[in-house]
Design a protein around this motif. Sequence first.
Motif, PDB file in Angstrom:
ATOM      1  N   GLU A 331      40.002  31.431  32.154  1.00  0.00           N
ATOM      2  CA  GLU A 331      38.597  32.095  32.515  1.00  0.00           C
ATOM      3  C   GLU A 331      37.688  31.254  32.288  1.00  0.00           C
ATOM      4  OE1 GLU A 331      38.904  36.279  30.923  1.00  0.00           O
ATOM      5  OE2 GLU A 331      40.199  36.939  32.490  1.00  0.00           O
ATOM      6  N   GLU A 332      37.632  30.711  30.665  1.00  0.00           N
ATOM      7  CA  GLU A 332      36.131  30.186  30.495  1.00  0.00           C
ATOM      8  C   GLU A 332      35.745  28.745  31.514  1.00  0.00           C
ATOM      9  OE1 GLU A 332      37.355  28.320  26.310  1.00  0.00           O
ATOM     10  OE2 GLU A 332      37.069  30.256  25.522  1.00  0.00           O
ATOM     11  N   GLU A 333      36.543  27.986  31.628  1.00  0.00           N
ATOM     12  CA  GLU A 333      36.814  26.606  32.922  1.00  0.00           C
ATOM     13  C   GLU A 333      35.852  27.132  34.053  1.00  0.00           C
ATOM     14  OE1 GLU A 333      40.280  25.197  33.795  1.00  0.00           O
ATOM     15  OE2 GLU A 333      40.166  24.371  31.394  1.00  0.00           O
ATOM     16  N   LYS A 334      36.349  28.315  34.156  1.00  0.00           N
ATOM     17  CA  LYS A 334      35.468  29.422  35.571  1.00  0.00           C
ATOM     18  C   LYS A 334      34.078  29.560  35.178  1.00  0.00           C
ATOM     19  CE  LYS A 334      37.656  32.613  39.190  1.00  0.00           C
ATOM     20  NZ  LYS A 334      39.262  33.674  38.820  1.00  0.00           N
ATOM     21  N   ILE A 335      34.102  30.184  33.922  1.00  0.00           N
ATOM     22  CA  ILE A 335      32.379  30.494  33.861  1.00  0.00           C
ATOM     23  C   ILE A 335      31.521  29.286  33.715  1.00  0.00           C
ATOM     24  CG2 ILE A 335      31.205  31.840  32.387  1.00  0.00           C
ATOM     25  CD1 ILE A 335      33.392  33.192  31.240  1.00  0.00           C
ATOM     26  N   GLN A 336      31.815  28.861  32.951  1.00  0.00           N
ATOM     27  CA  GLN A 336      31.364  27.164  32.766  1.00  0.00           C
ATOM     28  C   GLN A 336      30.930  26.225  34.483  1.00  0.00           C
ATOM     29  OE1 GLN A 336      33.713  24.235  31.092  1.00  0.00           O
ATOM     30  NE2 GLN A 336      33.121  24.556  29.319  1.00  0.00           N
ATOM     31  N   GLY A 337      31.606  26.442  35.366  1.00  0.00           N
ATOM     32  CA  GLY A 337      31.394  26.781  36.700  1.00  0.00           C
ATOM     33  C   GLY A 337      30.749  26.937  37.675  1.00  0.00           C
ATOM     34  N   LEU A 338      30.249  28.685  37.164  1.00  0.00           N
ATOM     35  CA  LEU A 338      29.328  29.563  37.706  1.00  0.00           C
ATOM     36  C   LEU A 338      27.964  29.171  37.593  1.00  0.00           C
ATOM     37  CD1 LEU A 338      31.501  32.096  37.471  1.00  0.00           C
ATOM     38  CD2 LEU A 338      31.030  30.848  39.268  1.00  0.00           C
ATOM     39  N   SER A 339      27.153  29.556  38.222  1.00  0.00           N
ATOM     40  CA  SER A 339      25.897  29.318  37.370  1.00  0.00           C
ATOM     41  C   SER A 339      24.922  30.856  36.981  1.00  0.00           C
ATOM     42  CB  SER A 339      24.820  29.522  39.275  1.00  0.00           C
ATOM     43  OG  SER A 339      25.236  30.808  39.570  1.00  0.00           O
ATOM     44  N   LYS A 340      23.351  30.065  36.666  1.00  0.00           N
ATOM     45  CA  LYS A 340      22.829  30.650  35.562  1.00  0.00           C
ATOM     46  C   LYS A 340      23.249  32.400  35.630  1.00  0.00           C
ATOM     47  CE  LYS A 340      20.535  28.052  32.324  1.00  0.00           C
ATOM     48  NZ  LYS A 340      19.012  27.828  31.921  1.00  0.00           N
ATOM     49  N   GLU A 341      22.259  32.871  36.856  1.00  0.00           N
ATOM     50  CA  GLU A 341      22.340  34.139  37.157  1.00  0.00           C
ATOM     51  C   GLU A 341      23.930  34.879  37.142  1.00  0.00           C
ATOM     52  OE1 GLU A 341      19.537  36.094  38.082  1.00  0.00           O
ATOM     53  OE2 GLU A 341      20.470  37.460  38.041  1.00  0.00           O
ATOM     54  N   LYS A 342      24.672  33.863  38.325  1.00  0.00           N
ATOM     55  CA  LYS A 342      26.168  34.392  38.592  1.00  0.00           C
ATOM     56  C   LYS A 342      26.911  35.425  36.351  1.00  0.00           C
ATOM     57  CE  LYS A 342      27.474  33.276  42.813  1.00  0.00           C
ATOM     58  NZ  LYS A 342      28.668  32.402  43.736  1.00  0.00           N
ATOM     59  N   ARG A 344      25.074  35.248  33.945  1.00  0.00           N
ATOM     60  CA  ARG A 344      24.744  36.252  33.198  1.00  0.00           C
ATOM     61  C   ARG A 344      25.289  38.069  33.924  1.00  0.00           C
ATOM     62  NH1 ARG A 344      20.883  40.235  34.418  1.00  0.00           N
ATOM     63  NH2 ARG A 344      20.685  39.461  36.867  1.00  0.00           N
ATOM     64  N   LYS A 345      25.841  37.875  34.864  1.00  0.00           N
ATOM     65  CA  LYS A 345      25.910  39.116  35.410  1.00  0.00           C
ATOM     66  C   LYS A 345      26.968  39.301  35.216  1.00  0.00           C
ATOM     67  CE  LYS A 345      23.600  39.601  39.991  1.00  0.00           C
ATOM     68  NZ  LYS A 345      23.732  39.234  42.014  1.00  0.00           N
ATOM     69  N   LEU A 346      27.663  38.425  35.367  1.00  0.00           N
ATOM     70  CA  LEU A 346      29.106  38.111  34.380  1.00  0.00           C
ATOM     71  C   LEU A 346      29.964  38.875  33.765  1.00  0.00           C
ATOM     72  CD1 LEU A 346      32.146  37.205  36.036  1.00  0.00           C
ATOM     73  CD2 LEU A 346      32.289  35.709  34.215  1.00  0.00           C
ATOM     74  N   GLU A 347      28.523  38.842  32.342  1.00  0.00           N
ATOM     75  CA  GLU A 347      28.205  39.302  31.039  1.00  0.00           C
ATOM     76  C   GLU A 347      28.391  40.388  30.851  1.00  0.00           C
ATOM     77  OE1 GLU A 347      25.655  36.457  28.605  1.00  0.00           O
ATOM     78  OE2 GLU A 347      27.281  35.229  28.826  1.00  0.00           O
ATOM     79  N   GLU A 348      27.872  41.112  31.813  1.00  0.00           N
ATOM     80  CA  GLU A 348      26.775  42.186  31.981  1.00  0.00           C
ATOM     81  C   GLU A 348      28.031  43.074  32.368  1.00  0.00           C
ATOM     82  OE1 GLU A 348      22.132  42.445  33.899  1.00  0.00           O
ATOM     83  OE2 GLU A 348      23.822  43.596  34.418  1.00  0.00           O
ATOM     84  N   LYS A 349      28.825  42.572  33.300  1.00  0.00           N
ATOM     85  CA  LYS A 349      30.493  43.355  33.690  1.00  0.00           C
ATOM     86  C   LYS A 349      31.704  43.354  32.322  1.00  0.00           C
ATOM     87  CE  LYS A 349      32.192  43.536  38.302  1.00  0.00           C
ATOM     88  NZ  LYS A 349      33.552  42.047  39.196  1.00  0.00           N
ATOM     89  N   GLU A 350      31.273  42.235  32.028  1.00  0.00           N
ATOM     90  CA  GLU A 350      32.200  42.468  30.562  1.00  0.00           C
ATOM     91  C   GLU A 350      32.092  43.805  29.213  1.00  0.00           C
ATOM     92  OE1 GLU A 350      34.114  38.606  31.039  1.00  0.00           O
ATOM     93  OE2 GLU A 350      33.648  38.684  28.824  1.00  0.00           O
ATOM     94  N   TYR A 351      30.482  43.545  29.408  1.00  0.00           N
ATOM     95  CA  TYR A 351      29.994  44.617  28.063  1.00  0.00           C
ATOM     96  C   TYR A 351      29.740  45.633  28.598  1.00  0.00           C
ATOM     97  CZ  TYR A 351      25.932  46.406  25.177  1.00  0.00           C
ATOM     98  OH  TYR A 351      25.959  46.901  24.508  1.00  0.00           O
ATOM     99  N   LYS A 352      29.979  45.835  30.140  1.00  0.00           N
ATOM    100  CA  LYS A 352      30.803  47.326  30.592  1.00  0.00           C
ATOM    101  C   LYS A 352      31.624  47.888  30.472  1.00  0.00           C
ATOM    102  CE  LYS A 352      26.444  47.868  33.782  1.00  0.00           C
ATOM    103  NZ  LYS A 352      25.956  47.423  35.095  1.00  0.00           N
TER     104      LYS A 352
END
Lengths: 367, 95
Positions: A331-342, A344-352
């Motif tokens: 998952e960490e490797e996946k996140i590293q490859g994403l853009s900043k906006e994506k 942020r959206k992923l972090e929001e999702k996980e927080y919810k």
Amino acid sequence: MPALSLISLLIHPSLSFDDDAELDFPEEEEVQEPILQNLSAQDPFPQKPNFYMEITMLCLICLYISNVYIGKQKNERLATGWLYLLKPLFQENFSKTGVAEKEGEGEMLKEANHVFKYYASGRYNMGYILGTLELSKRQDLFNTLIFGLFSKEQDKVSYEIPIKQENPNPIAFMLCKTNQVKNLRANHNDIKTLTRALDIGLPSGYTLLAESIEAAEFLFNGNVIRLIESLSNSIEMVYVTDQVNLIQGYPITLVSSFVYPKDGKDVDFVATQAQLVITLADLTSKLALSGKVKTAAEKERATMNKDKVKEMNQQREEERLQKKYDQKKKEEEKIQGLSKEKKRKLEEKEYKKELKKKGLKFKMVKG
Amino acid sequence: MKGDPRRPESIIPFKDCVLNSSEVPPDWFSFLSVMCAMIGFMLRIKWAAWASLLMFISGYTSSRSSTMDYSQIFTSFSMILISLVTNYSFLFRQI
């Protein structure tokens, strides 16, 4: 021409042209023209083809095939001899002998050119007896020449018997050569945990690993010790355990291994080997331990099983943690490859998600 | 028949043990014969082609019926034939 001669004088006096002087030229040598050959029709370096390697290989293959035939015949002769030595004993003790379902279809199974099996079934306390004769690979020239020189390969015969007891009793013992005790204990957990070396008057060179002296004295009576003495050094191992279950209804298993006499000579003790195994199986089925010894043996088994379960649980836990760690890394490797906006959206999702788990309802305020 | 231990009703028919593909021990001779056949085919080395044939015969004669894989045997033999034919194709050209 006089102008030229003047110019040449200016350049170099030796270059002056004198029309009248005779010019001496060296005599022309006769140059022989090369004879053209039709090279395309011939090899530049013609060689006679030789087939020494092919002839050698073909001879080797012919030799190998003839060795296959001779070795196979010898092994089959030894197997037939073994069958005829065992058949009377098996027919006395078992209702049906032979691997085939119908009579007359075949007694022995030839699993390979060096492996033969003989089977008998139909006894009140034994499921079956399966004898396996593993001879050395006489049909393989490489094995005979190369491995035969470096290792002492012996012909072996092994027997396998599932046993039923009149009164269920815990049992585990092993009769083996003294120099093999360490290896065999390492390979058999129940022998390592439950048994210890006992002295019951066995011939030198042999050790009995058993749980209790009571069981050892009952199983290794005078008759059995006489049989062991008559077999000299041909016993490799006799192992009886209640931890291996070959077929349902027969909780005890006997596995034994013997050395088969070399080249079929001195075959007197081939039937004795099978007799020893059947006698031990009979005694095991009749074993009746006293209450104290039985309780102690069952307690030991419970401890051993507990340790086994603990080890299994530990292993499962380790595997689960490893899986979790691998997943997180992915998952960490996946996140590293994403853009900043994506991201942020992923972090929001996980927080919810986390909030939902906790059961709280909060809105994340953008800074 | 008090002393007779035989019981016809307790007969269990013989079942040869069938091993899973993971339990089957590796057949090194078959593997080596395929390797030698490939070396003989790709690098045009004649002795490798002959060695592969020898190893194939060795592996085949020592194999057990319970672990024998006929498709693998057919594949190995085909590789050996291709290797030998490739190395000796000059003979057919001369003819």
